[in-house]
Design an enzyme around this catalytic site. Structure first.
Site, PDB file in Angstrom:
ATOM      1  N   ASN A   1       0.876  -1.168   0.000  1.00 39.68           N
ATOM      2  CA  ASN A   1       0.000   0.000   0.000  1.00 39.68           C
ATOM      3  C   ASN A   1       0.917   1.222   0.000  1.00 39.68           C
ATOM      4  O   ASN A   1       1.452   1.611   1.043  1.00 39.68           O
ATOM      5  CB  ASN A   1      -0.891  -0.046   1.248  1.00 39.68           C
ATOM      6  CG  ASN A   1      -1.847   1.127   1.318  1.00 39.68           C
ATOM      7  OD1 ASN A   1      -1.790   2.042   0.491  1.00 39.68           O
ATOM      8  ND2 ASN A   1      -2.710   1.129   2.315  1.00 39.68           N
TER       9      ASN A   1
ATOM     10  N   ARG B   1      -2.548  -2.058  -3.583  1.00 35.47           N
ATOM     11  CA  ARG B   1      -3.745  -1.233  -3.406  1.00 35.47           C
ATOM     12  C   ARG B   1      -3.643  -0.038  -4.350  1.00 35.47           C
ATOM     13  O   ARG B   1      -2.638   0.681  -4.354  1.00 35.47           O
ATOM     14  CB  ARG B   1      -3.825  -0.728  -1.967  1.00 35.47           C
ATOM     15  CG  ARG B   1      -4.976   0.199  -1.781  1.00 35.47           C
ATOM     16  CD  ARG B   1      -5.049   0.733  -0.370  1.00 35.47           C
ATOM     17  NE  ARG B   1      -6.208   1.583  -0.247  1.00 35.47           N
ATOM     18  CZ  ARG B   1      -6.218   2.718   0.435  1.00 35.47           C
ATOM     19  NH1 ARG B   1      -5.144   3.135   1.072  1.00 35.47           N
ATOM     20  NH2 ARG B   1      -7.306   3.439   0.488  1.00 35.47           N
TER      21      ARG B   1
ATOM     22  N   HIS C   1     -12.775   2.934  -0.262  1.00 31.96           N
ATOM     23  CA  HIS C   1     -12.765   1.922   0.812  1.00 31.96           C
ATOM     24  C   HIS C   1     -13.429   0.619   0.365  1.00 31.96           C
ATOM     25  O   HIS C   1     -13.893  -0.165   1.192  1.00 31.96           O
ATOM     26  CB  HIS C   1     -13.507   2.407   2.078  1.00 31.96           C
ATOM     27  CG  HIS C   1     -12.821   3.491   2.812  1.00 31.96           C
ATOM     28  ND1 HIS C   1     -13.519   4.498   3.446  1.00 31.96           N
ATOM     29  CD2 HIS C   1     -11.514   3.736   3.055  1.00 31.96           C
ATOM     30  CE1 HIS C   1     -12.676   5.336   4.024  1.00 31.96           C
ATOM     31  NE2 HIS C   1     -11.448   4.888   3.801  1.00 31.96           N
TER      32      HIS C   1
ATOM     33  N   ARG D   1     -11.038  15.571   7.160  1.00 31.80           N
ATOM     34  CA  ARG D   1     -11.850  16.004   6.009  1.00 31.80           C
ATOM     35  C   ARG D   1     -13.250  16.392   6.459  1.00 31.80           C
ATOM     36  O   ARG D   1     -13.830  15.760   7.334  1.00 31.80           O
ATOM     37  CB  ARG D   1     -11.968  14.879   4.971  1.00 31.80           C
ATOM     38  CG  ARG D   1     -10.653  14.459   4.375  1.00 31.80           C
ATOM     39  CD  ARG D   1     -10.851  13.427   3.274  1.00 31.80           C
ATOM     40  NE  ARG D   1      -9.625  12.654   3.107  1.00 31.80           N
ATOM     41  CZ  ARG D   1      -9.569  11.331   3.054  1.00 31.80           C
ATOM     42  NH1 ARG D   1     -10.672  10.605   3.111  1.00 31.80           N
ATOM     43  NH2 ARG D   1      -8.425  10.716   2.931  1.00 31.80           N
TER      44      ARG D   1
ATOM     45  N   GLU E   1      -8.061  -5.399   5.199  1.00 35.15           N
ATOM     46  CA  GLU E   1      -7.911  -5.063   3.780  1.00 35.15           C
ATOM     47  C   GLU E   1      -6.768  -5.843   3.137  1.00 35.15           C
ATOM     48  O   GLU E   1      -6.844  -6.215   1.969  1.00 35.15           O
ATOM     49  CB  GLU E   1      -7.694  -3.551   3.620  1.00 35.15           C
ATOM     50  CG  GLU E   1      -8.958  -2.773   3.952  1.00 35.15           C
ATOM     51  CD  GLU E   1      -8.734  -1.274   4.072  1.00 35.15           C
ATOM     52  OE1 GLU E   1      -8.319  -0.830   5.162  1.00 35.15           O
ATOM     53  OE2 GLU E   1      -8.966  -0.559   3.093  1.00 35.15           O
TER      54      GLU E   1
END
Ligand code: AMP
Length: 397
Positions: A8, A89, A178, A239, A382
């Site tokens: 990742n 990823r 996601h 965010r 993940e």
């Protein structure tokens, strides 16, 4: 031949895990941070425990090289394990990538072309892919896209109500992110309910530093809160999530801020950080304990927005079998879980305070036994999902 190296690659970091897909366990994992800075930081968890060091890591190629050196030095030996594949990823797959995809030069070029849609993510993802393909030229490399699980969104869910020609020209639509986590958690939720994924309707809340919520119908994503970019939707660590788009014109015209300044404000200085000065829920709770009103409001705004989406997705699905919490906040924060679902009893959504209490390291039912809608906490994984998807591609190839 059961191991997949999962990478990742972020703008200044590479996270990695060596996954044994036959057991689902991580045989090793670690992190290279501060790539491109004056001193890089490496952390490797292997069979002999943790190894930490600092060294200059000028770019992602050097980062991947440093990871391989650590495997050589402290194990496990990647040569002896005979890797099946490297799983990467990739954040933005656009309209083109709806499935995990074997990487070749053409796929690399397409990921690069999609970079304007994810300028912070796709370029470093690609740098990691290029570095790893150089390091392992004979292994299959598989790209797993964060957007792919959401390719089943119907047009009414992914279309923004703006001029169609403009939207088409610039690829403006809801993509959702996601996806790897939402896919993994949805399958696990179906297993917990003792049902086939195709039979279950779920509302899945992935609440990490970034956060998104997805309505899953018959195992497929049909609505999700992140949009063109990961900025839309829930309140996140840094965010803003949803706001009136006119806030941006106002900041430009009245506050004289540039596009980049507004981008930084909304992506990096908003959310919990903007409201309370800290982005970690643990710090928010500590501040509330100390009597900080801003922190108390931040938590309320966070839970209010989450409740709003749970209700909206309930309405879209019509029938919900379970509400699922995952990721750092979802797995660990019992206050958020309880608050976000409070007042939804009429929808059959109830949290048992005792079952809910504390951090959850394992899959847990937190609703009462007789509840109409199950409420579940499912730790996301993940890396395992990426590894399994990579193996499926390689075996199907
Ligand atoms: P993630 O992006 O999934 O790694 O989630 C990171 C976020 O999880 C942090 O920013 C915290 O807000 C939250 N988190 C992690 N541990 C805890 C905890 N013990 N209690 C509450 N929130 C936590």
């Amino acid at each position: 031949m059961n191991h997949v190296l999962v990478l990742n690659s972020g703008s200044s970091s590479i996270k990695y895990q060596l996954v044994d897909v036959s057991t689902g366990e991580a045989a090793a994992g670690g992190l290279v941070e501060r790539i491109g800075e004056s001193e890089g930081v490496l952390r490797h968890d292997g069979p002999t425990g943790r190894t930490e060091r600092t060294q200059v890591v000028p770019d992602h190629t050097a980062g991947v090289r440093a990871v391989l050196d650590l495997f050589d030095e402290v194990g496990p030996s990647l040569t002896e394990l005979e890797l099946v594949a490297v799983g990467h990823r990739v954040v933005q797959g656009g309209d083109r990538f709806t499935e995990p995809t074997l990487v070749d030069d053409d796929v690399e070029a397409a990921i690069e072309e999609l970079s304007p849609l994810a300028p912070l993510h796709n370029p470093p993802n690609l740098a990691g892919i290029r570095a790893a393909r150089t390091a392992f030229p004979d292994l299959p490399h598989v790209a797993i896209f964060d957007t792919a699980f959401h390719h089943t969104l119907p047009p009414e869910a992914y279309t923004y109500a703006i001029d169609r020609e403009t939207a088409r020209t610039y690829g403006i639509r809801r993509y959702g992110f996601h996806g790897t986590s939402h896919a993994y958690v949805s399958r696990r939720a179906a297993a917990m309910l003792g049902k086939d994924p195709a039979e279950v309707n779920l509302v899945v809340a992935h609440l990490g530093n970034g956060a998104s919520i997805t309505a899953v119908e018959g195992g497929c994503s049909v609505e999700t809160s992140m949009g063109l970019t990961p900025l839309e939707g829930l309140v996140m660590g840094t965010r803003s999530g949803d706001l009136d788009p006119a806030v941006i014109f106002h900041l430009q015209r009245v506050a004289g801020m540039s596009t980049d300044e507004i981008d930084t404000l909304l992506n990096r200085r908003s959310g919990l950080l903007g409201l309370a000065g800290v982005n970690d829920l643990r710090d928010i709770h500590a501040a509330i304990e100390a009597g900080d009103d801003d922190a108390a409001l931040a938590l309320e705004v966070y839970c209010h927005r989450l409740r709003h989406y749970v209700g909206a997705y309930y309405a879209q699905l019509g029938r919900v079998d379970a509400v699922v919490f995952t990721a750092g906040v979802g797995e660990n924060d019992d206050v958020v879980r309880l608050e976000a679902l409070s007042g939804l009893e009429r929808l059959g959504i109830v949290v048992d305070p005792e079952r809910n209490e504390g951090r959850k390291k394992a899959e847990t039912v937190i609703s009462p036994d007789d509840a109409e809608v199950a409420v579940l906490v499912i730790p996301t994984n993940e890396e395992l999902e990426i590894a399994q998807q990579a193996v499926a591609v390689v075996q199907g190839a």
